[in-house]
Design an enzyme around this catalytic site. Structure first.
Site, PDB file in Angstrom:
ATOM      1  N   LYS A 141      15.179  86.071 -33.151  1.00 27.31           N
ATOM      2  CA  LYS A 141      16.267  86.346 -32.088  1.00 27.31           C
ATOM      3  C   LYS A 141      16.967  85.042 -31.022  1.00 27.31           C
ATOM      4  O   LYS A 141      18.352  84.878 -31.947  1.00 27.31           O
ATOM      5  CB  LYS A 141      16.562  87.780 -30.986  1.00 27.31           C
ATOM      6  CG  LYS A 141      15.336  88.575 -31.721  1.00 27.31           C
ATOM      7  CD  LYS A 141      16.553  89.964 -30.929  1.00 27.31           C
ATOM      8  CE  LYS A 141      15.803  91.337 -31.151  1.00 27.31           C
ATOM      9  NZ  LYS A 141      15.255  92.110 -30.013  1.00 27.31           N
ATOM     10  N   LYS A 150       8.375  81.809 -35.744  1.00 22.28           N
ATOM     11  CA  LYS A 150       8.526  83.333 -36.308  1.00 22.28           C
ATOM     12  C   LYS A 150       9.589  83.523 -36.452  1.00 22.28           C
ATOM     13  O   LYS A 150      10.700  82.807 -35.560  1.00 22.28           O
ATOM     14  CB  LYS A 150       7.638  83.903 -35.405  1.00 22.28           C
ATOM     15  CG  LYS A 150       7.636  85.281 -35.513  1.00 22.28           C
ATOM     16  CD  LYS A 150       7.075  85.768 -33.952  1.00 22.28           C
ATOM     17  CE  LYS A 150       8.063  85.250 -33.100  1.00 22.28           C
ATOM     18  NZ  LYS A 150       8.310  86.672 -31.526  1.00 22.28           N
ATOM     19  N   LYS A 186       8.162  80.883 -23.295  1.00 17.86           N
ATOM     20  CA  LYS A 186       9.516  81.569 -23.100  1.00 17.86           C
ATOM     21  C   LYS A 186       9.761  80.762 -21.792  1.00 17.86           C
ATOM     22  O   LYS A 186      10.723  80.228 -21.437  1.00 17.86           O
ATOM     23  CB  LYS A 186       9.534  82.539 -22.823  1.00 17.86           C
ATOM     24  CG  LYS A 186       9.530  83.551 -23.963  1.00 17.86           C
ATOM     25  CD  LYS A 186      10.539  84.910 -23.878  1.00 17.86           C
ATOM     26  CE  LYS A 186      10.710  85.748 -25.030  1.00 17.86           C
ATOM     27  NZ  LYS A 186      11.844  86.754 -25.124  1.00 17.86           N
TER      28      LYS A 186
HETATM   29  P1  AMP Z   1      12.115  91.405 -30.205  1.00 16.33           P
HETATM   30  O1  AMP Z   1      12.752  90.872 -31.310  1.00 16.33           O
HETATM   31  O2  AMP Z   1      10.993  90.449 -29.497  1.00 16.33           O
HETATM   32  O3  AMP Z   1      12.508  92.268 -29.302  1.00 16.33           O
HETATM   33  O4  AMP Z   1      10.857  92.868 -30.863  1.00 16.33           O
HETATM   34  C1  AMP Z   1      11.390  93.879 -31.484  1.00 16.33           C
HETATM   35  C2  AMP Z   1      10.378  94.035 -32.500  1.00 16.33           C
HETATM   36  O5  AMP Z   1      10.122  93.064 -33.846  1.00 16.33           O
HETATM   37  C3  AMP Z   1       8.277  93.585 -31.719  1.00 16.33           C
HETATM   38  O6  AMP Z   1       8.108  94.981 -32.250  1.00 16.33           O
HETATM   39  C4  AMP Z   1       8.298  93.026 -32.637  1.00 16.33           C
HETATM   40  O7  AMP Z   1       7.200  92.402 -33.223  1.00 16.33           O
HETATM   41  C5  AMP Z   1       8.784  92.511 -33.921  1.00 16.33           C
HETATM   42  N1  AMP Z   1       9.545  92.039 -33.827  1.00 16.33           N
HETATM   43  C6  AMP Z   1       9.981  90.081 -33.881  1.00 16.33           C
HETATM   44  N2  AMP Z   1      10.416  89.223 -34.574  1.00 16.33           N
HETATM   45  C7  AMP Z   1       9.399  89.649 -35.832  1.00 16.33           C
HETATM   46  C8  AMP Z   1       8.974  89.146 -36.973  1.00 16.33           C
HETATM   47  N3  AMP Z   1       9.572  88.212 -37.033  1.00 16.33           N
HETATM   48  N4  AMP Z   1       8.677  89.750 -38.024  1.00 16.33           N
HETATM   49  C9  AMP Z   1       7.484  91.030 -37.348  1.00 16.33           C
HETATM   50  N5  AMP Z   1       7.950  92.204 -36.713  1.00 16.33           N
HETATM   51  C10 AMP Z   1       8.983  90.961 -35.796  1.00 16.33           C
END
Ligand code: AMP
Ligand code: TRP
Length: 346
Positions: free
Chosen positions: A213, A210, A129
């Site tokens: 968002k 990956k 980031k």
């Molecule tokens: P975030 O989008 O970073 O707020 O992630 C929220 C939750 O979604 C966390 O538990 C992440 O580990 C999970 N997560 C985010 N992106 C992925 C992805 N591409 N595949 C699987 N889990 C994800």
């Protein structure tokens, strides 16, 4: 006479259930990676655990350039509504906004003081980031300490997350261990729980990256949004990157094809080998159509439920208010323990 015995049994059972805490940032609409990696397991195990789930709005401030206050308020409610739309029951779980429980920020400060800087600089999420940014706020570096406070305040045994968060949960253990050594046994050591399938969903436009968002807003075709309309989902999935071969060969599946298989497997729970056998020798179009169908079947009711919930923001706020009250009660008890251990707040 039987009543007290029954009550004792119920209490024993509830104390045996693992204490669980997890959360997500209200940055943008959620995608299938969030669902398969995290949310789905929160919902699937809600009868077996004593769980709290928060929308981590304070974490969303770590990239202040990206924050529009009105938008952040909207997204915090929207992400909570999505939790419920995916099946999380506010009666069986404590669901709340992180900023409604000031103990998180206070505990985070105390933990910051016992966290060596080197541990924070090593975090891959910080490195990625911070990369390419001219100036980085201190909050981006101390982000995982606030996350540690989220987890440790509730004595969580388990933290259900996608694979990318394992490093942060391990750091939380390290911080708790160091605190316990310095100030006496105060914190429970948590562990990350990642799903068997879907812990790391890749981007449909680039399967080496990956699904995330931040990329989701910049690049249409990257992510499967949980709130995307059917036409958009069709376009995203049918144009997913595969490879130059015409037909599906399970043994030689490229990263893009493997990602599609993983999605289908995680949504249908059909074993990978059996999906592989079913599509062997067929065109990629057939595989994509099957993925599209499985996605539509799963996300359509979620989107409809979400839209209904968002029509009544006052009710959402009431539910979140009750969640905050329940969370605060627990967080305040832990924070009192922490303050007593370090000698502040006399
Ligand atoms: P975030 O989008 O970073 O707020 O992630 C929220 C939750 O979604 C966390 O538990 C992440 O580990 C999970 N997560 C985010 N992106 C992925 C992805 N591409 N595949 C699987 N889990 C994800
Ligand atoms: N850092 C997590 C993410 O980006 C979000 C988060 C904040 C979290 N606090 C948490 C996850 C506590 C689990 C537990 O996904």
């Amino acid at each position: 006479m039987t009543e007290p015995a029954l009550a004792a049994t119920a209490a024993d059972v509830s104390s045996q259930r693992p204490r669980v805490l997890s959360g997500m940032q209200p940055t943008d609409a959620l995608h299938l990676g969030n669902y398969l990696g995290a949310l789905r397991q929160w919902v699937a195990r809600q009868d077996e655990q004593d769980a709290l789930f928060c929308v981590v709005d304070l974490h969303a401030l770590t990239i202040p350039e990206a924050v529009d206050p009105a938008e952040l308020r909207h997204r915090s409610r929207a992400v909570a509504a999505l939790y419920f739309a995916c099946g999380l029951d506010p009666e069986r779980n404590v669901v709340f906004l992180q900023s409604h429980v000031p103990e998180h920020a206070e505990c985070s400060w105390i933990l910051t003081c016992v966290t060596p800087l080197g541990w924070l600089y090593r975090m891959t999420q910080f490195k990625s980031k911070a990369e390419g940014r001219e100036s980085v706020g201190a909050g981006l570096l101390t982000y995982p300490v606030l996350q540690a406070a989220d987890i440790l305040l509730y004595d969580a045994d388990e933290v259900p997350v996608g694979e990318d968060q394992v490093q942060h949960v391990e750091l939380t253990r390290d911080i708790a261990t160091r605190f316990n050594r310095l100030f006496g046994d105060t914190f429970v050591l948590p562990r990350a729980v990642i799903p068997g399938a879907g812990a790391r969903i890749m981007g449909l436009d680039d399967p080496t990256e990956k699904m995330s968002k931040s990329v989701m807003i910049e690049r249409p075709g990257h992510a499967i949004g949980l709130l995307d309309r059917p036409e958009v989902l069709k376009k995203t999935i049918m144009s997913a990157v595969t490879d130059s071969q015409r037909e599906f060969r399970f043994e030689h599946a490229s990263p893009g094809v493997r990602n599609l298989l993983t999605i289908l497997h995680a949504l249908s729970e059909e074993p990978l080998e059996s999906i592989g056998a079913r599509f062997e020798g067929r065109g990629y179009g057939d595989l994509k159509k099957a993925v599209l169908e499985a996605v539509l079947e799963r996300v359509t009711p979620i989107r409809e439920h979400y839209e209904a919930l968002m029509r009544d923001p006052a009710e959402l706020d009431r539910i979140l208010g009750r969640g905050a009250e329940a969370a605060r009660e627990r967080a305040a008890a832990t924070l009192a323990r922490v303050k007593a251990a370090v000698g502040v707040g006399i």
